[in-house]
Design a protein around this motif. Structure first.
Motif, PDB file in Angstrom:
ATOM      1  N   MET A  39       4.264  11.779  15.969  1.00  0.00           N
ATOM      2  CA  MET A  39       5.402  12.633  15.657  1.00  0.00           C
ATOM      3  C   MET A  39       5.226  13.973  16.359  1.00  0.00           C
ATOM      4  O   MET A  39       4.245  14.681  16.115  1.00  0.00           O
ATOM      5  N   ASN A  40       6.147  14.297  17.218  1.00  0.00           N
ATOM      6  CA  ASN A  40       6.120  15.565  17.961  1.00  0.00           C
ATOM      7  C   ASN A  40       7.334  16.405  17.597  1.00  0.00           C
ATOM      8  O   ASN A  40       8.300  15.914  17.013  1.00  0.00           O
ATOM      9  N   SER A  41       7.270  17.666  17.959  1.00  0.00           N
ATOM     10  CA  SER A  41       8.380  18.598  17.706  1.00  0.00           C
ATOM     11  C   SER A  41       8.858  18.493  16.264  1.00  0.00           C
ATOM     12  O   SER A  41      10.061  18.354  15.990  1.00  0.00           O
ATOM     13  N   LEU A  42       7.922  18.569  15.364  1.00  0.00           N
ATOM     14  CA  LEU A  42       8.250  18.379  13.950  1.00  0.00           C
ATOM     15  C   LEU A  42       9.145  19.487  13.417  1.00  0.00           C
ATOM     16  O   LEU A  42       9.052  20.647  13.834  1.00  0.00           O
ATOM     17  N   LYS A  43      10.008  19.092  12.497  1.00  0.00           N
ATOM     18  CA  LYS A  43      10.957  19.999  11.873  1.00  0.00           C
ATOM     19  C   LYS A  43      10.739  20.003  10.368  1.00  0.00           C
ATOM     20  O   LYS A  43      10.253  19.019   9.807  1.00  0.00           O
ATOM     21  N   PRO A  44      11.112  21.066   9.693  1.00  0.00           N
ATOM     22  CA  PRO A  44      10.968  21.089   8.227  1.00  0.00           C
ATOM     23  C   PRO A  44      11.650  19.897   7.555  1.00  0.00           C
ATOM     24  O   PRO A  44      11.156  19.397   6.534  1.00  0.00           O
ATOM     25  N   GLU A  45      12.748  19.438   8.118  1.00  0.00           N
ATOM     26  CA  GLU A  45      13.448  18.301   7.519  1.00  0.00           C
ATOM     27  C   GLU A  45      12.708  16.980   7.681  1.00  0.00           C
ATOM     28  O   GLU A  45      13.128  15.963   7.124  1.00  0.00           O
ATOM     29  N   ASP A  46      11.615  16.976   8.414  1.00  0.00           N
ATOM     30  CA  ASP A  46      10.775  15.782   8.502  1.00  0.00           C
ATOM     31  C   ASP A  46       9.828  15.679   7.308  1.00  0.00           C
ATOM     32  O   ASP A  46       9.153  14.659   7.143  1.00  0.00           O
ATOM     33  N   THR A  47       9.778  16.718   6.508  1.00  0.00           N
ATOM     34  CA  THR A  47       8.909  16.706   5.328  1.00  0.00           C
ATOM     35  C   THR A  47       9.302  15.572   4.398  1.00  0.00           C
ATOM     36  O   THR A  47      10.466  15.439   4.013  1.00  0.00           O
ATOM     37  N   ALA A  48       8.339  14.738   4.054  1.00  0.00           N
ATOM     38  CA  ALA A  48       8.621  13.572   3.202  1.00  0.00           C
ATOM     39  C   ALA A  48       7.324  12.827   2.932  1.00  0.00           C
ATOM     40  O   ALA A  48       6.271  13.149   3.500  1.00  0.00           O
ATOM     41  N   VAL A  49       7.434  11.840   2.087  1.00  0.00           N
ATOM     42  CA  VAL A  49       6.380  10.835   1.960  1.00  0.00           C
ATOM     43  C   VAL A  49       6.713   9.721   2.938  1.00  0.00           C
ATOM     44  O   VAL A  49       7.831   9.202   2.929  1.00  0.00           O
ATOM     45  N   TYR A  50       5.772   9.399   3.769  1.00  0.00           N
ATOM     46  CA  TYR A  50       5.967   8.357   4.771  1.00  0.00           C
ATOM     47  C   TYR A  50       5.252   7.086   4.326  1.00  0.00           C
ATOM     48  O   TYR A  50       4.062   7.119   3.968  1.00  0.00           O
ATOM     49  N   LEU A  51       5.976   6.012   4.353  1.00  0.00           N
ATOM     50  CA  LEU A  51       5.443   4.732   3.898  1.00  0.00           C
ATOM     51  C   LEU A  51       5.475   3.719   5.030  1.00  0.00           C
ATOM     52  O   LEU A  51       6.477   3.619   5.740  1.00  0.00           O
ATOM     53  N   CYS A  52       4.394   2.987   5.155  1.00  0.00           N
ATOM     54  CA  CYS A  52       4.400   1.921   6.149  1.00  0.00           C
ATOM     55  C   CYS A  52       4.805   0.609   5.483  1.00  0.00           C
ATOM     56  O   CYS A  52       4.647   0.427   4.269  1.00  0.00           O
ATOM     57  N   ASN A  53       5.326  -0.240   6.299  1.00  0.00           N
ATOM     58  CA  ASN A  53       5.893  -1.498   5.810  1.00  0.00           C
ATOM     59  C   ASN A  53       5.593  -2.585   6.814  1.00  0.00           C
ATOM     60  O   ASN A  53       5.589  -2.343   8.024  1.00  0.00           O
ATOM     61  N   GLY A  54       5.349  -3.771   6.325  1.00  0.00           N
ATOM     62  CA  GLY A  54       5.059  -4.853   7.245  1.00  0.00           C
ATOM     63  C   GLY A  54       5.512  -6.201   6.746  1.00  0.00           C
ATOM     64  O   GLY A  54       5.496  -6.462   5.532  1.00  0.00           O
ATOM     65  N   ASP A  55       5.961  -7.033   7.657  1.00  0.00           N
ATOM     66  CA  ASP A  55       6.278  -8.427   7.358  1.00  0.00           C
ATOM     67  C   ASP A  55       5.054  -9.244   7.749  1.00  0.00           C
ATOM     68  O   ASP A  55       4.758  -9.393   8.928  1.00  0.00           O
ATOM     69  N   ILE A  56       4.374  -9.774   6.748  1.00  0.00           N
ATOM     70  CA  ILE A  56       3.051 -10.350   6.966  1.00  0.00           C
ATOM     71  C   ILE A  56       2.993 -11.774   6.438  1.00  0.00           C
ATOM     72  O   ILE A  56       3.455 -12.060   5.337  1.00  0.00           O
ATOM     73  N   ARG A  57       2.393 -12.613   7.243  1.00  0.00           N
ATOM     74  CA  ARG A  57       2.092 -13.975   6.804  1.00  0.00           C
ATOM     75  C   ARG A  57       0.581 -14.047   6.632  1.00  0.00           C
ATOM     76  O   ARG A  57      -0.163 -13.887   7.600  1.00  0.00           O
ATOM     77  N   SER A  58       0.138 -14.255   5.416  1.00  0.00           N
ATOM     78  CA  SER A  58      -1.295 -14.216   5.157  1.00  0.00           C
ATOM     79  C   SER A  58      -2.004 -15.500   5.556  1.00  0.00           C
ATOM     80  O   SER A  58      -3.202 -15.472   5.879  1.00  0.00           O
ATOM     81  N   GLN A  59      -1.299 -16.607   5.525  1.00  0.00           N
ATOM     82  CA  GLN A  59      -1.854 -17.885   5.947  1.00  0.00           C
ATOM     83  C   GLN A  59      -0.782 -18.640   6.719  1.00  0.00           C
ATOM     84  O   GLN A  59       0.405 -18.413   6.509  1.00  0.00           O
ATOM     85  N   SER A  60      -1.195 -19.536   7.596  1.00  0.00           N
ATOM     86  CA  SER A  60      -0.229 -20.229   8.452  1.00  0.00           C
ATOM     87  C   SER A  60       0.752 -21.072   7.652  1.00  0.00           C
ATOM     88  O   SER A  60       1.888 -21.274   8.076  1.00  0.00           O
ATOM     89  N   TRP A  61       0.336 -21.555   6.485  1.00  0.00           N
ATOM     90  CA  TRP A  61       1.197 -22.425   5.695  1.00  0.00           C
ATOM     91  C   TRP A  61       2.043 -21.658   4.698  1.00  0.00           C
ATOM     92  O   TRP A  61       2.824 -22.246   3.941  1.00  0.00           O
ATOM     93  N   LEU A  62       1.904 -20.340   4.651  1.00  0.00           N
ATOM     94  CA  LEU A  62       2.675 -19.530   3.733  1.00  0.00           C
ATOM     95  C   LEU A  62       3.822 -18.844   4.459  1.00  0.00           C
ATOM     96  O   LEU A  62       3.744 -18.574   5.664  1.00  0.00           O
ATOM     97  N   SER A  63       4.863 -18.544   3.727  1.00  0.00           N
ATOM     98  CA  SER A  63       5.982 -17.842   4.326  1.00  0.00           C
ATOM     99  C   SER A  63       5.654 -16.352   4.457  1.00  0.00           C
ATOM    100  O   SER A  63       4.747 -15.831   3.819  1.00  0.00           O
ATOM    101  N   GLU A  64       6.427 -15.717   5.278  1.00  0.00           N
ATOM    102  CA  GLU A  64       6.246 -14.288   5.522  1.00  0.00           C
ATOM    103  C   GLU A  64       6.683 -13.502   4.300  1.00  0.00           C
ATOM    104  O   GLU A  64       7.688 -13.796   3.661  1.00  0.00           O
ATOM    105  N   GLN A  65       5.899 -12.466   3.984  1.00  0.00           N
ATOM    106  CA  GLN A  65       6.230 -11.600   2.869  1.00  0.00           C
ATOM    107  C   GLN A  65       6.305 -10.158   3.362  1.00  0.00           C
ATOM    108  O   GLN A  65       5.643  -9.786   4.336  1.00  0.00           O
ATOM    109  N   ASN A  66       7.073  -9.368   2.672  1.00  0.00           N
ATOM    110  CA  ASN A  66       7.212  -7.963   3.020  1.00  0.00           C
ATOM    111  C   ASN A  66       6.320  -7.107   2.116  1.00  0.00           C
ATOM    112  O   ASN A  66       6.349  -7.273   0.890  1.00  0.00           O
TER     113      ASN A  66
END
Length: 119
Positions: A80-107
């Motif tokens: 993140m460059n040229s940060l602004k006060p309005e960028d202030t927040a809690v940032y959360l990461c998110n991922g679509d992950i398949r833990s095993q080949s036989w399991l469906s993808e979960q968020n």
């Protein structure tokens, strides 16, 4: 489990890099992204990246933020460059992950990391 880090306090115009590492049983990680939630506001998408490195950004951060990922390390970054006060927040990461080949993808969501941009 998604573990985000890199928060803190930064001055306007400054820069910061967030990272989010995925741990545990991982067969494949598809889309990874960063969201943010400011006080009193709804959670919003900041940026996301596919496994093939196709990216998408919110209009508010285009040209200032860069999302990237290291598939070997199961980690997604947000520069993140040229940060602004309005960028202030809690940032959360998110991922679509398949833990095993036989399991469906979960968020999955990380716990969030907070930073404040001072004016």
């Amino acid at each position: 489990q998604l573990q985000a880090c890199g928060g803190g306090l930064v001055q306007a115009g400054g820069f910061l890099r967030l990272s989010c590492a995925v741990s545990g049983n991982i067969f494949r990680i598809n889309v990874m992204g960063w969201y943010r939630q400011a006080p009193g506001k709804q959670r919003e998408l900041v940026a996301k990246v596919t496994r093939a490195d196709s990216t998408n950004y919110a209009d508010a951060v285009k040209g200032r933020f860069t999302i990237s990922r290291d598939n070997a390390k199961n980690t997604v970054y947000l520069q993140m460059n040229s940060l602004k006060p309005e960028d202030t927040a809690v940032y959360l990461c998110n991922g679509d992950i398949r833990s095993q080949s036989w399991l469906s993808e979960q968020n999955y969501w990380g716990q969030g990391t907070k930073f404040t941009v001072s004016s």
